[in-house]
Design a protein around this motif. Structure first.
Motif, PDB file in Angstrom:
ATOM      1  N   ARG A  32      30.639  -6.068 -22.431  1.00 44.63           N
ATOM      2  CA  ARG A  32      30.541  -6.018 -23.890  1.00 44.63           C
ATOM      3  C   ARG A  32      31.437  -4.935 -24.478  1.00 44.63           C
ATOM      4  NH1 ARG A  32      24.821  -8.001 -26.084  1.00 44.63           N
ATOM      5  NH2 ARG A  32      24.607  -9.790 -24.716  1.00 44.63           N
ATOM      6  N   VAL A  33      31.620  -3.840 -23.760  1.00 45.17           N
ATOM      7  CA  VAL A  33      32.558  -2.806 -24.199  1.00 45.17           C
ATOM      8  C   VAL A  33      33.945  -3.414 -24.324  1.00 45.17           C
ATOM      9  CG1 VAL A  33      33.770  -0.698 -23.506  1.00 45.17           C
ATOM     10  CG2 VAL A  33      31.296  -0.825 -23.252  1.00 45.17           C
ATOM     11  N   GLU A  34      34.364  -4.139 -23.300  1.00 46.99           N
ATOM     12  CA  GLU A  34      35.709  -4.720 -23.299  1.00 46.99           C
ATOM     13  C   GLU A  34      35.874  -5.757 -24.402  1.00 46.99           C
ATOM     14  OE1 GLU A  34      38.072  -3.287 -21.566  1.00 46.99           O
ATOM     15  OE2 GLU A  34      36.475  -1.982 -20.860  1.00 46.99           O
ATOM     16  N   TYR A  35      34.890  -6.603 -24.602  1.00 51.76           N
ATOM     17  CA  TYR A  35      34.982  -7.599 -25.669  1.00 51.76           C
ATOM     18  C   TYR A  35      35.005  -6.936 -27.041  1.00 51.76           C
ATOM     19  CZ  TYR A  35      34.404 -11.440 -22.409  1.00 51.76           C
ATOM     20  OH  TYR A  35      34.589 -12.344 -21.394  1.00 51.76           O
ATOM     21  N   ALA A  36      34.189  -5.911 -27.238  1.00 50.80           N
ATOM     22  CA  ALA A  36      34.168  -5.225 -28.528  1.00 50.80           C
ATOM     23  C   ALA A  36      35.510  -4.531 -28.787  1.00 50.80           C
ATOM     24  CB  ALA A  36      33.019  -4.223 -28.588  1.00 50.80           C
ATOM     25  N   LYS A  37      36.126  -3.985 -27.745  1.00 43.03           N
ATOM     26  CA  LYS A  37      37.450  -3.365 -27.890  1.00 43.03           C
ATOM     27  C   LYS A  37      38.481  -4.409 -28.305  1.00 43.03           C
ATOM     28  CE  LYS A  37      37.021   0.564 -24.751  1.00 43.03           C
ATOM     29  NZ  LYS A  37      37.471   1.161 -23.481  1.00 43.03           N
ATOM     30  N   LYS A  38      38.424  -5.599 -27.672  1.00 44.96           N
ATOM     31  CA  LYS A  38      39.361  -6.654 -28.025  1.00 44.96           C
ATOM     32  C   LYS A  38      39.144  -7.125 -29.459  1.00 44.96           C
ATOM     33  CE  LYS A  38      40.121  -8.495 -23.399  1.00 44.96           C
ATOM     34  NZ  LYS A  38      39.987  -9.674 -22.535  1.00 44.96           N
ATOM     35  N   LEU A  39      37.888  -7.270 -29.851  1.00 44.89           N
ATOM     36  CA  LEU A  39      37.591  -7.689 -31.220  1.00 44.89           C
ATOM     37  C   LEU A  39      38.090  -6.651 -32.219  1.00 44.89           C
ATOM     38  CD1 LEU A  39      34.028  -9.127 -30.673  1.00 44.89           C
ATOM     39  CD2 LEU A  39      35.985 -10.413 -31.564  1.00 44.89           C
ATOM     40  N   SER A  43      40.789  -7.607 -34.946  1.00 42.52           N
ATOM     41  CA  SER A  43      40.443  -7.564 -36.373  1.00 42.52           C
ATOM     42  C   SER A  43      41.387  -6.682 -37.181  1.00 42.52           C
ATOM     43  CB  SER A  43      38.998  -7.094 -36.558  1.00 42.52           C
ATOM     44  OG  SER A  43      38.858  -5.740 -36.195  1.00 42.52           O
ATOM     45  N   GLN A  44      42.011  -5.714 -36.544  1.00 45.08           N
ATOM     46  CA  GLN A  44      42.918  -4.818 -37.253  1.00 45.08           C
ATOM     47  C   GLN A  44      44.191  -5.518 -37.705  1.00 45.08           C
ATOM     48  OE1 GLN A  44      43.475  -1.498 -34.607  1.00 45.08           O
ATOM     49  NE2 GLN A  44      41.427  -0.709 -34.989  1.00 45.08           N
ATOM     50  N   ASN A  45      44.489  -6.665 -37.096  1.00 44.13           N
ATOM     51  CA  ASN A  45      45.720  -7.381 -37.418  1.00 44.13           C
ATOM     52  C   ASN A  45      45.491  -8.602 -38.293  1.00 44.13           C
ATOM     53  OD1 ASN A  45      47.523  -5.719 -35.917  1.00 44.13           O
ATOM     54  ND2 ASN A  45      46.659  -6.581 -34.073  1.00 44.13           N
ATOM     55  N   LEU A  46      44.304  -8.732 -38.856  1.00 40.54           N
ATOM     56  CA  LEU A  46      43.986  -9.875 -39.700  1.00 40.54           C
ATOM     57  C   LEU A  46      43.936  -9.461 -41.165  1.00 40.54           C
ATOM     58  CD1 LEU A  46      41.135 -11.499 -37.604  1.00 40.54           C
ATOM     59  CD2 LEU A  46      43.546 -12.095 -37.609  1.00 40.54           C
ATOM     60  N   SER A  47      44.275 -10.393 -42.016  1.00 37.54           N
ATOM     61  CA  SER A  47      44.202 -10.128 -43.456  1.00 37.54           C
ATOM     62  C   SER A  47      42.735 -10.066 -43.884  1.00 37.54           C
ATOM     63  CB  SER A  47      44.916 -11.238 -44.232  1.00 37.54           C
ATOM     64  OG  SER A  47      44.166 -12.439 -44.152  1.00 37.54           O
ATOM     65  N   ASN A  64      21.835 -14.238 -32.303  1.00 47.43           N
ATOM     66  CA  ASN A  64      21.970 -13.657 -30.971  1.00 47.43           C
ATOM     67  C   ASN A  64      23.379 -13.770 -30.418  1.00 47.43           C
ATOM     68  OD1 ASN A  64      19.235 -12.976 -30.840  1.00 47.43           O
ATOM     69  ND2 ASN A  64      18.713 -15.051 -30.222  1.00 47.43           N
ATOM     70  N   VAL A  65      24.357 -13.987 -31.281  1.00 45.56           N
ATOM     71  CA  VAL A  65      25.735 -14.126 -30.823  1.00 45.56           C
ATOM     72  C   VAL A  65      26.183 -12.832 -30.138  1.00 45.56           C
ATOM     73  CG1 VAL A  65      26.805 -13.391 -32.989  1.00 45.56           C
ATOM     74  CG2 VAL A  65      28.044 -14.889 -31.472  1.00 45.56           C
ATOM     75  N   THR A  66      26.861 -12.994 -29.015  1.00 44.16           N
ATOM     76  CA  THR A  66      27.361 -11.840 -28.268  1.00 44.16           C
ATOM     77  C   THR A  66      28.820 -11.601 -28.637  1.00 44.16           C
ATOM     78  OG1 THR A  66      28.172 -13.161 -26.406  1.00 44.16           O
ATOM     79  CG2 THR A  66      25.866 -12.421 -26.314  1.00 44.16           C
ATOM     80  N   PRO A  67      29.335 -10.405 -28.352  1.00 45.14           N
ATOM     81  CA  PRO A  67      30.765 -10.172 -28.604  1.00 45.14           C
ATOM     82  C   PRO A  67      31.649 -11.179 -27.889  1.00 45.14           C
ATOM     83  CG  PRO A  67      29.667  -8.092 -28.225  1.00 45.14           C
ATOM     84  CD  PRO A  67      28.656  -9.177 -27.924  1.00 45.14           C
ATOM     85  N   LYS A  68      31.255 -11.617 -26.695  1.00 47.78           N
ATOM     86  CA  LYS A  68      32.031 -12.610 -25.954  1.00 47.78           C
ATOM     87  C   LYS A  68      32.093 -13.923 -26.730  1.00 47.78           C
ATOM     88  CE  LYS A  68      32.264 -14.930 -21.472  1.00 47.78           C
ATOM     89  NZ  LYS A  68      31.653 -15.011 -20.136  1.00 47.78           N
ATOM     90  N   GLU A  69      30.962 -14.361 -27.271  1.00 49.63           N
ATOM     91  CA  GLU A  69      30.920 -15.599 -28.049  1.00 49.63           C
ATOM     92  C   GLU A  69      31.725 -15.468 -29.337  1.00 49.63           C
ATOM     93  OE1 GLU A  69      26.530 -17.220 -26.725  1.00 49.63           O
ATOM     94  OE2 GLU A  69      26.689 -15.627 -28.208  1.00 49.63           O
TER      95      GLU A  69
END
Length: 84
Positions: A32-39, A43-47, A64-69
């Motif tokens: 979840r750490v890795e997925y949250a880092k990717k998110l 997100s920083q590159n989106l309008s 109950n959505v997870t960062p992976k989902e």
């Protein structure tokens, strides 16, 4: 961490998941750490408009959505703008 991720506060989500992993070395927390880092990076590159649209879509998903989902949903719908 999951609550922060659903609020699009990914830096805070990373902190929470990292703290959870330090407290208990559970593989799921590390993932979840890795997925949250990717998110967060993604997100920083989106309008702002795209982020609002994603937020609306994610709110329709299960509470109950997870960062992976969440990441999988973003990549499916916005793969052409992915920076991951």
């Amino acid at each position: 961490g999951g609550c922060y991720a659903r609020l699009f506060l990914f830096e805070k989500a990373v902190e929470c998941f990292e703290n959870a992993y330090q407290f208990q070395k559970i593989t799921e927390y590390k993932e979840r750490v890795e997925y949250a880092k990717k998110l967060n990076k993604y997100s920083q590159n989106l309008s702002d408009d795209t982020l609002k649209q994603l937020e609306t879509e994610c709110c329709k998903m299960s509470a109950n959505v997870t960062p992976k989902e969440l990441l999988k949903n973003w990549e499916k719908n916005y793969s052409k703008i992915s920076c991951i």
